[in-house]
Design a protein around this motif. Sequence first.
Motif, PDB file in Angstrom:
ATOM      1  N   SER A 129       0.809  -1.270  -0.088  1.00  0.00           N
ATOM      2  CA  SER A 129      -0.098   0.040  -0.045  1.00  0.00           C
ATOM      3  C   SER A 129       0.767   1.262  -0.082  1.00  0.00           C
ATOM      4  O   SER A 129       1.925   1.151   0.411  1.00  0.00           O
ATOM      5  N   PHE A 130       0.427   2.502  -0.455  1.00  0.00           N
ATOM      6  CA  PHE A 130       0.920   3.608  -0.313  1.00  0.00           C
ATOM      7  C   PHE A 130      -0.145   4.830   0.050  1.00  0.00           C
ATOM      8  O   PHE A 130      -1.276   4.523   0.056  1.00  0.00           O
ATOM      9  N   ARG A 131       0.436   5.954   0.283  1.00  0.00           N
ATOM     10  CA  ARG A 131      -0.439   7.169   0.580  1.00  0.00           C
ATOM     11  C   ARG A 131       0.244   8.144  -0.192  1.00  0.00           C
ATOM     12  O   ARG A 131       1.460   8.455   0.036  1.00  0.00           O
ATOM     13  N   SER A 178      -6.554  15.594   3.174  1.00  0.00           N
ATOM     14  CA  SER A 178      -5.235  15.982   2.443  1.00  0.00           C
ATOM     15  C   SER A 178      -4.656  14.767   1.800  1.00  0.00           C
ATOM     16  O   SER A 178      -3.438  14.807   1.241  1.00  0.00           O
ATOM     17  N   HIS A 179      -5.002  13.580   2.296  1.00  0.00           N
ATOM     18  CA  HIS A 179      -4.248  12.400   1.519  1.00  0.00           C
ATOM     19  C   HIS A 179      -5.128  11.368   1.209  1.00  0.00           C
ATOM     20  O   HIS A 179      -6.462  11.178   1.364  1.00  0.00           O
ATOM     21  N   LEU A 180      -4.703  10.482   0.291  1.00  0.00           N
ATOM     22  CA  LEU A 180      -5.404   9.381  -0.233  1.00  0.00           C
ATOM     23  C   LEU A 180      -4.441   8.121  -0.210  1.00  0.00           C
ATOM     24  O   LEU A 180      -3.423   8.229   0.004  1.00  0.00           O
ATOM     25  N   TYR A 181      -5.259   7.155  -0.033  1.00  0.00           N
ATOM     26  CA  TYR A 181      -4.526   5.806  -0.088  1.00  0.00           C
ATOM     27  C   TYR A 181      -4.615   5.002  -0.978  1.00  0.00           C
ATOM     28  O   TYR A 181      -5.519   5.215  -1.734  1.00  0.00           O
ATOM     29  N   GLY A 182      -3.389   4.396  -1.618  1.00  0.00           N
ATOM     30  CA  GLY A 182      -3.448   3.349  -2.517  1.00  0.00           C
ATOM     31  C   GLY A 182      -3.266   1.665  -2.095  1.00  0.00           C
ATOM     32  O   GLY A 182      -2.323   1.790  -1.447  1.00  0.00           O
TER      33      GLY A 182
END
Length: 584
Positions: free
Chosen positions: A92-94, A127-131
Amino acid sequence: MDPLDSSISLGAASEAAAAKEDVESPDALLPWARFSAWLECVCVVTFDLELGQAIELVYPLDAKLTEKEKTSICYLAFPDSYSGCLGDTQFSFRLRHSVGRGNRGTWYEDGDLYNRDAPVPLQKEQSHLYGYVYFRQVKDGSVKRGYFQKSLVLVSRLPFPQLFRALLQVVAPEYFEKQEPCLEAVCNEIDQWPAPAPGQVLTLPVMGVVIQVRIPSSDDKPGDSPVTPSPKENLLPAPIILPSPHEQDLFQCFQSMLIHVQMLWELMLLGEPIVVMAPSPTMCSETVLALVSSISPLKYCCDFRPYFTIHDSEFKEYTTRTQAPPNVILGVTNPFFIKTFQFWPHIIRLGDVKMAGDLPKQVKVKKLAKLKSLDTKPGIYTAYKTFLHKDKMLIKRLLKGIQKKRPCEVQSALLRRHLLELTQSFIIPLERYLASLMPLQRSISPWKTPPQIRPFSQEEFISTLEHAGPQLTSVLKGDWLGLYRRFFRSHNFDGWYRLRLREMTHKVESLHLEVTCDADLLAWTIEKSEVEIVDLILKLREKLLRARKQQLGVGEQLLERLERSIHTVINSLPNDLQALLHRH
Protein backbone atom coordinates in the motif's frame (compact mmCIF):
# COMPACT_ATOMS: atom_id res chain seq x y z
CA MET A 1 -23.34 -20.27 -16.22
CA ASP A 2 -19.95 -18.67 -16.73
CA PRO A 3 -18.87 -16.86 -13.49
CA LEU A 4 -18.15 -13.75 -15.55
CA ASP A 5 -21.70 -13.80 -17.00
CA SER A 6 -23.13 -14.22 -13.51
CA SER A 7 -21.04 -11.34 -12.16
CA ILE A 8 -22.16 -9.12 -15.06
CA SER A 9 -25.81 -10.07 -14.52
CA LEU A 10 -25.31 -9.37 -10.81
CA GLY A 11 -23.96 -5.95 -11.81
CA ALA A 12 -26.96 -5.34 -14.08
CA ALA A 13 -29.36 -6.34 -11.30
CA SER A 14 -27.49 -4.05 -8.93
CA GLU A 15 -27.81 -1.18 -11.37
CA ALA A 16 -31.56 -1.77 -11.71
CA ALA A 17 -31.94 -1.83 -7.92
CA ALA A 18 -29.84 1.33 -7.67
CA ALA A 19 -31.97 3.09 -10.31
CA LYS A 20 -35.14 2.19 -8.38
CA GLU A 21 -33.62 3.42 -5.12
CA ASP A 22 -32.42 6.60 -6.84
CA VAL A 23 -36.05 7.50 -7.56
CA GLU A 24 -37.15 6.70 -4.02
CA SER A 25 -34.26 8.12 -2.00
CA PRO A 26 -32.99 11.71 -2.31
CA ASP A 27 -29.71 10.61 -0.65
CA ALA A 28 -28.97 8.24 -3.52
CA LEU A 29 -29.33 10.71 -6.39
CA LEU A 30 -25.59 11.18 -6.95
CA PRO A 31 -24.16 8.59 -9.36
CA TRP A 32 -21.74 6.20 -7.61
CA ALA A 33 -22.57 7.79 -4.22
CA ARG A 34 -22.34 4.48 -2.33
CA PHE A 35 -19.23 3.44 -4.24
CA SER A 36 -17.45 6.70 -3.37
CA ALA A 37 -18.14 6.13 0.34
CA TRP A 38 -15.60 3.28 0.00
CA LEU A 39 -13.40 4.11 -2.98
CA GLU A 40 -12.41 7.17 -4.98
CA CYS A 41 -11.70 4.98 -7.99
CA VAL A 42 -9.99 1.82 -9.28
CA CYS A 43 -6.89 2.20 -11.50
CA VAL A 44 -5.17 -0.30 -13.75
CA VAL A 45 -1.47 0.46 -14.28
CA THR A 46 0.50 -1.37 -16.96
CA PHE A 47 4.03 -1.27 -18.37
CA ASP A 48 4.20 0.39 -21.78
CA LEU A 49 7.43 -0.09 -23.80
CA GLU A 50 7.41 3.53 -24.96
CA LEU A 51 5.84 5.32 -21.98
CA GLY A 52 7.03 3.12 -19.10
CA GLN A 53 4.45 2.78 -16.33
CA ALA A 54 1.11 4.12 -17.57
CA ILE A 55 -2.53 4.18 -16.43
CA GLU A 56 -4.50 1.89 -18.71
CA LEU A 57 -7.89 2.44 -17.11
CA VAL A 58 -9.60 4.45 -14.39
CA TYR A 59 -13.04 3.36 -13.20
CA PRO A 60 -15.63 4.84 -12.78
CA LEU A 61 -14.92 6.79 -15.95
CA ASP A 62 -15.83 10.14 -14.36
CA ALA A 63 -13.43 9.68 -11.41
CA LYS A 64 -11.69 12.95 -10.53
CA LEU A 65 -7.92 12.47 -10.46
CA THR A 66 -5.50 15.27 -11.30
CA GLU A 67 -2.60 14.62 -13.70
CA LYS A 68 -0.20 14.89 -10.74
CA GLU A 69 -2.13 12.20 -8.85
CA LYS A 70 -2.22 9.94 -11.92
CA THR A 71 1.56 10.29 -12.36
CA SER A 72 2.14 9.49 -8.66
CA ILE A 73 -0.14 6.44 -8.83
CA CYS A 74 1.74 5.19 -11.93
CA TYR A 75 5.10 5.19 -10.15
CA LEU A 76 3.79 3.94 -6.80
CA ALA A 77 1.80 1.05 -8.34
CA PHE A 78 4.90 -0.96 -9.34
CA PRO A 79 7.60 -2.37 -7.05
CA ASP A 80 11.00 -0.80 -7.57
CA SER A 81 13.10 -2.67 -10.14
CA TYR A 82 15.53 -3.60 -7.32
CA SER A 83 12.77 -5.51 -5.50
CA GLY A 84 12.73 -8.31 -8.09
CA CYS A 85 9.10 -9.19 -7.34
CA LEU A 86 8.04 -12.13 -9.49
CA GLY A 87 4.54 -13.51 -9.13
CA ASP A 88 1.94 -11.57 -7.13
CA THR A 89 2.80 -8.76 -4.69
CA GLN A 90 0.52 -6.71 -2.45
CA PHE A 91 1.41 -3.45 -0.73
CA SER A 92 0.00 0.00 0.00
CA PHE A 93 0.97 3.64 -0.41
CA ARG A 94 -0.27 7.07 0.66
CA LEU A 95 -0.08 10.19 -1.46
CA ARG A 96 -0.73 13.87 -0.96
CA HIS A 97 -4.01 15.04 -2.44
CA SER A 98 -3.57 17.66 -5.15
CA VAL A 99 -5.04 21.13 -4.72
CA GLY A 100 -8.09 21.79 -6.86
CA ARG A 101 -9.29 18.23 -7.32
CA GLY A 102 -13.07 17.81 -7.32
CA ASN A 103 -14.89 15.08 -5.40
CA ARG A 104 -17.84 13.14 -6.71
CA GLY A 105 -19.36 12.80 -3.25
CA THR A 106 -20.22 15.55 -0.80
CA TRP A 107 -17.74 14.99 1.99
CA TYR A 108 -16.77 17.60 4.54
CA GLU A 109 -14.49 17.10 7.53
CA ASP A 110 -17.01 18.19 10.18
CA GLY A 111 -20.19 16.97 8.52
CA ASP A 112 -19.11 13.48 7.50
CA LEU A 113 -21.12 10.81 9.37
CA TYR A 114 -18.32 8.23 9.14
CA ASN A 115 -15.77 10.65 10.64
CA ARG A 116 -18.17 11.63 13.41
CA ASP A 117 -18.31 8.04 14.72
CA ALA A 118 -14.88 6.64 13.75
CA PRO A 119 -11.85 6.57 16.10
CA VAL A 120 -9.52 9.51 15.33
CA PRO A 121 -6.69 7.40 13.78
CA LEU A 122 -9.21 5.81 11.35
CA GLN A 123 -10.89 9.01 10.18
CA LYS A 124 -10.73 10.05 6.53
CA GLU A 125 -8.38 12.92 5.75
CA GLN A 126 -8.95 15.65 3.20
CA SER A 127 -5.22 15.98 2.54
CA HIS A 128 -4.24 12.40 1.59
CA LEU A 129 -5.35 9.36 -0.39
CA TYR A 130 -4.41 5.71 0.13
CA GLY A 131 -3.55 3.30 -2.66
CA TYR A 132 -3.89 -0.47 -2.22
CA VAL A 133 -1.94 -2.41 -4.84
CA TYR A 134 -2.07 -5.92 -6.30
CA PHE A 135 0.87 -6.27 -8.72
CA ARG A 136 1.43 -9.27 -11.00
CA GLN A 137 4.67 -9.99 -12.87
CA VAL A 138 4.86 -13.32 -14.69
CA LYS A 139 6.72 -14.62 -17.76
CA ASP A 140 4.72 -14.14 -20.94
CA GLY A 141 6.18 -14.97 -24.35
CA SER A 142 3.50 -12.97 -26.16
CA VAL A 143 4.82 -9.68 -24.68
CA LYS A 144 7.93 -8.00 -26.16
CA ARG A 145 9.74 -7.69 -22.82
CA GLY A 146 8.87 -11.30 -22.05
CA TYR A 147 6.85 -10.42 -18.93
CA PHE A 148 3.24 -9.59 -18.10
CA GLN A 149 3.41 -6.61 -15.68
CA LYS A 150 0.23 -5.03 -14.37
CA SER A 151 -1.19 -3.56 -11.15
CA LEU A 152 -4.74 -3.21 -9.94
CA VAL A 153 -4.94 -0.25 -7.54
CA LEU A 154 -7.82 0.65 -5.21
CA VAL A 155 -7.71 4.38 -4.35
CA SER A 156 -9.53 5.30 -1.13
CA ARG A 157 -9.64 7.78 1.73
CA LEU A 158 -10.21 4.94 4.21
CA PRO A 159 -7.15 3.62 6.10
CA PHE A 160 -8.28 -0.03 5.81
CA PRO A 161 -5.26 -1.99 4.48
CA GLN A 162 -6.51 -5.40 5.68
CA LEU A 163 -9.99 -5.01 4.19
CA PHE A 164 -8.74 -3.79 0.79
CA ARG A 165 -6.00 -6.43 0.76
CA ALA A 166 -8.69 -9.12 1.16
CA LEU A 167 -10.86 -7.46 -1.51
CA LEU A 168 -7.94 -7.39 -3.99
CA GLN A 169 -7.20 -11.07 -3.33
CA VAL A 170 -10.72 -11.85 -4.54
CA VAL A 171 -10.88 -9.38 -7.43
CA ALA A 172 -7.36 -9.01 -8.91
CA PRO A 173 -6.64 -12.63 -10.07
CA GLU A 174 -10.06 -12.72 -11.75
CA TYR A 175 -9.49 -9.32 -13.34
CA PHE A 176 -6.10 -10.30 -14.79
CA GLU A 177 -7.88 -13.21 -16.52
CA LYS A 178 -11.13 -11.49 -17.62
CA GLN A 179 -10.17 -7.78 -17.90
CA GLU A 180 -12.55 -4.81 -18.12
CA PRO A 181 -16.10 -6.27 -17.96
CA CYS A 182 -15.14 -7.98 -14.72
CA LEU A 183 -13.99 -4.65 -13.21
CA GLU A 184 -17.23 -2.91 -14.18
CA ALA A 185 -19.26 -5.66 -12.50
CA VAL A 186 -17.15 -5.41 -9.32
CA CYS A 187 -17.60 -1.61 -9.13
CA ASN A 188 -21.37 -2.05 -9.55
CA GLU A 189 -21.38 -4.52 -6.66
CA ILE A 190 -19.38 -2.14 -4.42
CA ASP A 191 -21.93 0.55 -5.31
CA GLN A 192 -24.54 -1.63 -3.55
CA TRP A 193 -22.53 -2.05 -0.32
CA PRO A 194 -23.84 -0.48 2.89
CA ALA A 195 -21.94 2.65 3.98
CA PRO A 196 -18.80 2.11 6.13
CA ALA A 197 -20.62 2.59 9.44
CA PRO A 198 -18.44 2.51 12.61
CA GLY A 199 -19.62 0.04 15.25
CA GLN A 200 -21.44 -2.21 12.78
CA VAL A 201 -20.65 -5.63 11.36
CA LEU A 202 -20.89 -5.24 7.59
CA THR A 203 -21.57 -7.94 5.00
CA LEU A 204 -19.87 -7.01 1.72
CA PRO A 205 -20.62 -9.28 -1.29
CA VAL A 206 -18.26 -9.31 -4.28
CA MET A 207 -17.84 -11.81 -7.13
CA GLY A 208 -19.77 -14.59 -5.40
CA VAL A 209 -17.78 -14.18 -2.17
CA VAL A 210 -18.84 -12.34 1.00
CA ILE A 211 -16.43 -10.37 3.20
CA GLN A 212 -17.56 -9.74 6.76
CA VAL A 213 -15.88 -7.06 8.88
CA ARG A 214 -16.68 -4.76 11.78
CA ILE A 215 -15.61 -1.12 11.46
CA PRO A 216 -14.28 0.12 14.85
CA SER A 217 -16.22 2.91 16.58
CA SER A 218 -15.07 5.85 18.71
CA ASP A 219 -17.31 4.37 21.44
CA ASP A 220 -15.14 1.21 21.63
CA LYS A 221 -13.01 1.10 24.75
CA PRO A 222 -9.29 0.82 23.86
CA GLY A 223 -7.98 -2.61 24.81
CA ASP A 224 -11.34 -4.40 24.68
CA SER A 225 -11.32 -7.54 22.57
CA PRO A 226 -12.44 -6.62 19.05
CA VAL A 227 -15.89 -7.91 18.09
CA THR A 228 -15.32 -10.61 15.48
CA PRO A 229 -18.22 -11.04 13.06
CA SER A 230 -20.16 -14.31 13.32
CA PRO A 231 -20.83 -15.99 9.98
CA LYS A 232 -24.49 -16.01 8.98
CA GLU A 233 -25.82 -19.54 8.53
CA ASN A 234 -27.36 -18.88 5.12
CA LEU A 235 -24.13 -17.56 3.55
CA LEU A 236 -22.65 -19.99 1.03
CA PRO A 237 -19.76 -20.28 0.41
CA ALA A 238 -18.46 -19.48 3.89
CA PRO A 239 -17.66 -15.76 4.22
CA ILE A 240 -14.17 -14.28 4.56
CA ILE A 241 -14.21 -13.01 8.16
CA LEU A 242 -11.73 -10.24 8.93
CA PRO A 243 -10.83 -9.62 12.60
CA SER A 244 -10.04 -5.98 11.72
CA PRO A 245 -10.18 -3.74 8.62
CA HIS A 246 -6.88 -2.04 9.49
CA GLU A 247 -4.66 -3.72 12.10
CA GLN A 248 -1.27 -4.95 10.91
CA ASP A 249 0.33 -8.14 12.25
CA LEU A 250 2.61 -6.31 14.70
CA PHE A 251 4.56 -9.40 15.66
CA GLN A 252 5.28 -10.29 12.04
CA CYS A 253 6.46 -6.73 11.33
CA PHE A 254 8.58 -6.34 14.48
CA GLN A 255 9.89 -9.87 14.98
CA SER A 256 13.50 -8.92 14.16
CA MET A 257 13.25 -5.76 16.35
CA LEU A 258 11.45 -7.06 19.46
CA ILE A 259 14.25 -5.97 21.81
CA HIS A 260 13.93 -2.39 20.44
CA VAL A 261 10.12 -2.01 20.65
CA GLN A 262 10.53 0.63 23.38
CA MET A 263 12.76 2.74 21.12
CA LEU A 264 10.41 2.39 18.13
CA TRP A 265 7.45 3.49 20.27
CA GLU A 266 9.31 6.59 21.53
CA LEU A 267 10.46 7.58 18.03
CA MET A 268 6.86 7.38 16.79
CA LEU A 269 5.45 9.21 19.83
CA LEU A 270 7.92 12.07 19.22
CA GLY A 271 7.27 12.15 15.45
CA GLU A 272 10.95 11.72 14.57
CA PRO A 273 12.04 11.54 10.89
CA ILE A 274 12.49 7.83 10.01
CA VAL A 275 13.37 5.89 6.88
CA VAL A 276 12.42 2.20 6.71
CA MET A 277 14.54 0.36 4.09
CA ALA A 278 13.30 -3.11 3.19
CA PRO A 279 13.81 -5.69 0.41
CA SER A 280 10.19 -5.44 -0.81
CA PRO A 281 7.35 -2.88 -0.93
CA THR A 282 5.23 -5.37 1.04
CA MET A 283 7.67 -5.41 3.96
CA CYS A 284 8.35 -1.66 4.00
CA SER A 285 4.67 -0.63 3.68
CA GLU A 286 3.49 -3.07 6.38
CA THR A 287 6.30 -1.99 8.74
CA VAL A 288 5.51 1.72 8.28
CA LEU A 289 1.80 1.10 8.98
CA ALA A 290 2.69 -1.05 12.03
CA LEU A 291 4.91 1.75 13.38
CA VAL A 292 2.15 4.35 12.86
CA SER A 293 -0.36 2.14 14.72
CA SER A 294 2.06 1.49 17.61
CA ILE A 295 0.98 4.70 19.42
CA SER A 296 -2.77 4.03 19.01
CA PRO A 297 -5.23 5.33 20.24
CA LEU A 298 -3.12 8.49 19.84
CA LYS A 299 -3.27 9.77 16.25
CA TYR A 300 0.08 9.92 14.47
CA CYS A 301 -0.04 13.55 13.24
CA CYS A 302 3.08 13.61 11.04
CA ASP A 303 3.25 12.57 7.41
CA PHE A 304 3.92 8.91 6.56
CA ARG A 305 4.50 7.14 3.26
CA PRO A 306 4.28 3.34 3.44
CA TYR A 307 5.99 3.17 0.02
CA PHE A 308 8.08 5.98 -1.45
CA THR A 309 10.07 6.17 -4.71
CA ILE A 310 12.57 8.55 -6.31
CA HIS A 311 9.81 9.58 -8.76
CA ASP A 312 7.61 10.94 -5.96
CA SER A 313 6.66 14.60 -6.33
CA GLU A 314 7.90 15.23 -2.76
CA PHE A 315 11.29 13.60 -3.40
CA LYS A 316 13.19 16.92 -3.61
CA GLU A 317 11.31 18.32 -0.62
CA TYR A 318 12.29 15.32 1.53
CA THR A 319 15.91 14.99 0.38
CA THR A 320 17.15 18.60 0.54
CA ARG A 321 20.13 19.11 2.85
CA THR A 322 19.58 22.84 3.36
CA GLN A 323 17.26 22.15 6.31
CA ALA A 324 16.59 19.50 8.94
CA PRO A 325 14.81 16.35 7.67
CA PRO A 326 11.00 16.75 7.73
CA ASN A 327 8.87 14.92 10.31
CA VAL A 328 7.89 12.03 8.08
CA ILE A 329 8.31 8.26 8.01
CA LEU A 330 9.19 6.81 4.60
CA GLY A 331 9.17 3.20 3.41
CA VAL A 332 11.68 2.58 0.59
CA THR A 333 13.25 -0.35 -1.30
CA ASN A 334 15.75 1.32 -3.66
CA PRO A 335 19.40 1.09 -2.40
CA PHE A 336 19.91 4.57 -3.90
CA PHE A 337 18.19 5.92 -0.78
CA ILE A 338 21.08 4.76 1.45
CA LYS A 339 23.21 7.60 0.13
CA THR A 340 20.32 10.06 -0.22
CA PHE A 341 19.13 9.65 3.37
CA GLN A 342 22.47 9.16 5.15
CA PHE A 343 21.98 12.52 6.93
CA TRP A 344 18.61 11.43 8.40
CA PRO A 345 18.72 10.78 12.16
CA HIS A 346 16.96 7.36 12.21
CA ILE A 347 17.17 4.63 9.58
CA ILE A 348 15.67 1.16 10.04
CA ARG A 349 17.31 -1.28 7.62
CA LEU A 350 15.40 -4.57 7.34
CA GLY A 351 16.31 -7.78 5.55
CA ASP A 352 14.67 -11.17 5.26
CA VAL A 353 14.23 -12.48 8.81
CA LYS A 354 17.10 -14.79 9.75
CA MET A 355 16.91 -17.31 12.59
CA ALA A 356 19.42 -17.82 15.40
CA GLY A 357 18.46 -21.32 16.51
CA ASP A 358 14.70 -21.22 16.96
CA LEU A 359 14.53 -17.43 17.50
CA PRO A 360 14.50 -14.62 14.93
CA LYS A 361 17.87 -12.88 14.85
CA GLN A 362 17.48 -9.44 16.44
CA VAL A 363 18.88 -6.42 14.59
CA LYS A 364 21.41 -4.22 16.38
CA VAL A 365 21.43 -0.48 17.01
CA LYS A 366 24.34 0.96 15.00
CA LYS A 367 25.96 4.32 14.39
CA LEU A 368 24.76 6.22 11.32
CA ALA A 369 28.34 6.53 10.07
CA LYS A 370 28.30 2.79 9.31
CA LEU A 371 25.44 3.14 6.80
CA LYS A 372 27.61 3.62 3.72
CA SER A 373 28.07 0.54 1.57
CA LEU A 374 25.26 -0.96 -0.50
CA ASP A 375 25.57 -4.31 1.28
CA THR A 376 24.96 -2.81 4.73
CA LYS A 377 23.53 -5.30 7.21
CA PRO A 378 20.07 -4.92 8.75
CA GLY A 379 20.03 -2.70 11.81
CA ILE A 380 18.60 0.45 13.42
CA TYR A 381 21.01 3.25 12.53
CA THR A 382 20.55 6.02 15.09
CA ALA A 383 22.20 7.94 17.93
CA TYR A 384 18.87 8.10 19.83
CA LYS A 385 18.92 7.22 23.53
CA THR A 386 15.59 6.10 24.98
CA PHE A 387 13.99 8.00 27.86
CA LEU A 388 12.41 4.83 29.32
CA HIS A 389 13.93 1.44 30.12
CA LYS A 390 13.03 -1.69 28.16
CA ASP A 391 10.29 -3.98 29.41
CA LYS A 392 12.42 -7.12 29.74
CA MET A 393 9.45 -9.19 30.91
CA LEU A 394 7.59 -8.48 27.66
CA ILE A 395 10.60 -9.41 25.51
CA LYS A 396 11.09 -12.67 27.46
CA ARG A 397 7.41 -13.50 27.10
CA LEU A 398 7.43 -12.92 23.33
CA LEU A 399 10.67 -14.88 22.77
CA LYS A 400 9.31 -17.74 24.88
CA GLY A 401 6.15 -17.62 22.79
CA ILE A 402 8.25 -18.16 19.63
CA GLN A 403 9.93 -21.20 21.18
CA LYS A 404 6.56 -22.61 22.23
CA LYS A 405 5.20 -21.92 18.72
CA ARG A 406 2.50 -19.61 20.07
CA PRO A 407 0.26 -18.45 17.17
CA CYS A 408 1.23 -15.15 15.50
CA GLU A 409 -2.19 -13.63 16.31
CA VAL A 410 -1.61 -14.24 20.05
CA GLN A 411 1.91 -12.78 19.89
CA SER A 412 0.57 -9.73 18.03
CA ALA A 413 -2.21 -9.30 20.60
CA LEU A 414 0.36 -9.35 23.45
CA LEU A 415 2.50 -6.75 21.69
CA ARG A 416 -0.50 -4.57 20.83
CA ARG A 417 -1.77 -4.64 24.43
CA HIS A 418 1.69 -3.69 25.75
CA LEU A 419 1.95 -0.72 23.36
CA LEU A 420 -1.63 0.35 24.12
CA GLU A 421 -0.98 0.29 27.89
CA LEU A 422 2.24 2.24 27.36
CA THR A 423 0.44 4.92 25.30
CA GLN A 424 -2.42 5.09 27.81
CA SER A 425 0.00 5.45 30.75
CA PHE A 426 1.58 8.37 28.90
CA ILE A 427 -1.66 10.05 27.83
CA ILE A 428 -3.87 9.62 30.97
CA PRO A 429 -2.00 12.30 33.02
CA LEU A 430 -2.40 14.71 30.06
CA GLU A 431 -6.14 13.95 29.83
CA ARG A 432 -6.52 14.38 33.59
CA TYR A 433 -4.79 17.77 33.47
CA LEU A 434 -6.93 18.87 30.47
CA ALA A 435 -10.08 18.08 32.45
CA SER A 436 -8.91 20.54 35.13
CA LEU A 437 -8.81 23.32 32.50
CA MET A 438 -12.56 23.06 31.83
CA PRO A 439 -14.76 25.77 33.44
CA LEU A 440 -16.98 24.67 36.34
CA GLN A 441 -20.51 23.79 35.25
CA ARG A 442 -22.02 26.21 37.80
CA SER A 443 -20.14 29.10 36.11
CA ILE A 444 -22.10 28.55 32.86
CA SER A 445 -25.00 31.04 32.57
CA PRO A 446 -27.54 31.33 29.74
CA TRP A 447 -27.25 35.16 29.92
CA LYS A 448 -23.49 35.30 29.40
CA THR A 449 -21.17 34.04 26.66
CA PRO A 450 -19.71 30.56 27.42
CA PRO A 451 -16.72 30.77 29.84
CA GLN A 452 -13.20 30.27 28.42
CA ILE A 453 -11.17 27.06 28.76
CA ARG A 454 -7.94 27.78 30.67
CA PRO A 455 -4.79 27.64 28.48
CA PHE A 456 -2.47 24.62 28.66
CA SER A 457 0.59 25.34 30.82
CA GLN A 458 3.47 22.89 30.35
CA GLU A 459 5.02 23.77 33.72
CA GLU A 460 1.69 23.44 35.55
CA PHE A 461 1.20 20.02 33.92
CA ILE A 462 4.74 18.92 34.87
CA SER A 463 3.98 19.86 38.51
CA THR A 464 1.03 17.39 38.53
CA LEU A 465 3.21 14.39 37.56
CA GLU A 466 4.61 13.74 41.04
CA HIS A 467 1.21 12.67 42.40
CA ALA A 468 -0.71 11.87 39.16
CA GLY A 469 1.96 10.71 36.70
CA PRO A 470 2.43 7.57 34.58
CA GLN A 471 3.92 5.70 37.56
CA LEU A 472 0.31 5.10 38.69
CA THR A 473 -0.38 2.82 35.70
CA SER A 474 3.05 1.77 34.35
CA VAL A 475 5.87 -0.24 35.92
CA LEU A 476 8.39 1.18 33.43
CA LYS A 477 11.14 3.28 34.96
CA GLY A 478 13.02 6.09 33.27
CA ASP A 479 12.90 9.80 32.48
CA TRP A 480 9.14 10.26 31.91
CA LEU A 481 9.59 14.00 32.55
CA GLY A 482 12.15 14.32 29.75
CA LEU A 483 9.87 12.36 27.42
CA TYR A 484 6.95 14.75 28.08
CA ARG A 485 9.14 17.82 27.49
CA ARG A 486 10.31 16.40 24.15
CA PHE A 487 6.71 15.40 23.27
CA PHE A 488 5.57 19.02 23.76
CA ARG A 489 7.82 20.02 20.83
CA SER A 490 6.31 17.40 18.48
CA HIS A 491 3.57 17.51 15.83
CA ASN A 492 1.81 14.72 17.72
CA PHE A 493 1.34 16.92 20.81
CA ASP A 494 0.18 19.83 18.65
CA GLY A 495 -2.31 17.61 16.77
CA TRP A 496 -3.57 15.93 19.95
CA TYR A 497 -4.03 19.25 21.79
CA ARG A 498 -5.82 20.96 18.87
CA LEU A 499 -8.24 18.04 18.56
CA ARG A 500 -8.94 17.87 22.31
CA LEU A 501 -9.35 21.65 22.53
CA ARG A 502 -11.94 21.50 19.75
CA GLU A 503 -13.79 18.68 21.57
CA MET A 504 -13.67 20.63 24.88
CA THR A 505 -14.96 23.80 23.16
CA HIS A 506 -17.86 21.76 21.73
CA LYS A 507 -18.53 20.40 25.22
CA VAL A 508 -18.67 23.89 26.76
CA GLU A 509 -20.97 25.03 23.94
CA SER A 510 -23.20 21.99 24.52
CA LEU A 511 -23.42 22.69 28.28
CA HIS A 512 -24.17 26.37 27.57
CA LEU A 513 -26.89 25.38 25.11
CA GLU A 514 -28.43 22.92 27.61
CA VAL A 515 -28.56 25.62 30.30
CA THR A 516 -30.13 28.02 27.76
CA CYS A 517 -32.75 25.42 26.75
CA ASP A 518 -33.81 25.12 30.40
CA ALA A 519 -33.91 28.89 31.04
CA ASP A 520 -37.08 31.02 31.19
CA LEU A 521 -36.33 33.28 28.21
CA LEU A 522 -39.66 35.12 28.37
CA ALA A 523 -39.08 36.19 31.99
CA TRP A 524 -35.60 37.48 31.04
CA THR A 525 -37.03 39.68 28.25
CA ILE A 526 -39.42 41.63 30.51
CA GLU A 527 -36.97 44.44 31.34
CA LYS A 528 -34.99 44.26 28.08
CA SER A 529 -35.16 46.55 25.07
CA GLU A 530 -36.41 45.30 21.69
CA VAL A 531 -32.87 45.57 20.29
CA GLU A 532 -31.52 43.28 23.05
CA ILE A 533 -34.35 40.79 22.53
CA VAL A 534 -33.85 40.63 18.75
CA ASP A 535 -30.09 40.23 19.30
CA LEU A 536 -30.77 37.28 21.65
CA ILE A 537 -33.17 35.64 19.17
CA LEU A 538 -30.66 35.89 16.31
CA LYS A 539 -27.85 34.46 18.49
CA LEU A 540 -30.03 31.58 19.69
CA ARG A 541 -31.13 30.75 16.14
CA GLU A 542 -27.47 30.64 15.08
CA LYS A 543 -26.72 28.33 18.02
CA LEU A 544 -29.59 26.03 17.02
CA LEU A 545 -28.31 25.87 13.46
CA ARG A 546 -24.75 25.07 14.61
CA ALA A 547 -26.00 22.48 17.10
CA ARG A 548 -27.88 20.64 14.36
CA LYS A 549 -25.00 20.87 11.89
CA GLN A 550 -22.19 19.91 14.26
CA GLN A 551 -24.36 17.62 16.36
CA LEU A 552 -22.94 18.92 19.63
CA GLY A 553 -24.49 16.17 21.71
CA VAL A 554 -27.56 18.15 22.80
CA GLY A 555 -30.73 16.07 22.65
CA GLU A 556 -33.32 16.88 19.97
CA GLN A 557 -36.01 17.31 22.67
CA LEU A 558 -34.00 20.12 24.30
CA LEU A 559 -33.43 21.79 20.93
CA GLU A 560 -37.17 21.62 20.18
CA ARG A 561 -37.89 23.16 23.61
CA LEU A 562 -35.49 26.02 22.79
CA GLU A 563 -37.20 26.51 19.42
CA ARG A 564 -40.58 26.78 21.18
CA SER A 565 -39.13 29.30 23.67
CA ILE A 566 -37.80 31.41 20.77
CA HIS A 567 -41.28 31.39 19.17
CA THR A 568 -42.86 32.42 22.49
CA VAL A 569 -40.42 35.35 22.79
CA ILE A 570 -41.08 36.42 19.16
CA ASN A 571 -44.84 36.30 19.76
CA SER A 572 -44.43 38.70 22.72
CA LEU A 573 -43.01 41.38 20.38
CA PRO A 574 -44.94 43.99 18.34
CA ASN A 575 -46.57 42.69 15.15
CA ASP A 576 -44.14 44.32 12.72
CA LEU A 577 -41.14 42.77 14.50
CA GLN A 578 -42.92 39.41 14.66
CA ALA A 579 -43.51 39.45 10.91
CA LEU A 580 -39.87 40.37 10.24
CA LEU A 581 -38.44 37.64 12.52
CA HIS A 582 -40.84 34.96 11.22
CA ARG A 583 -39.74 35.78 7.66
CA HIS A 584 -36.08 35.33 8.60
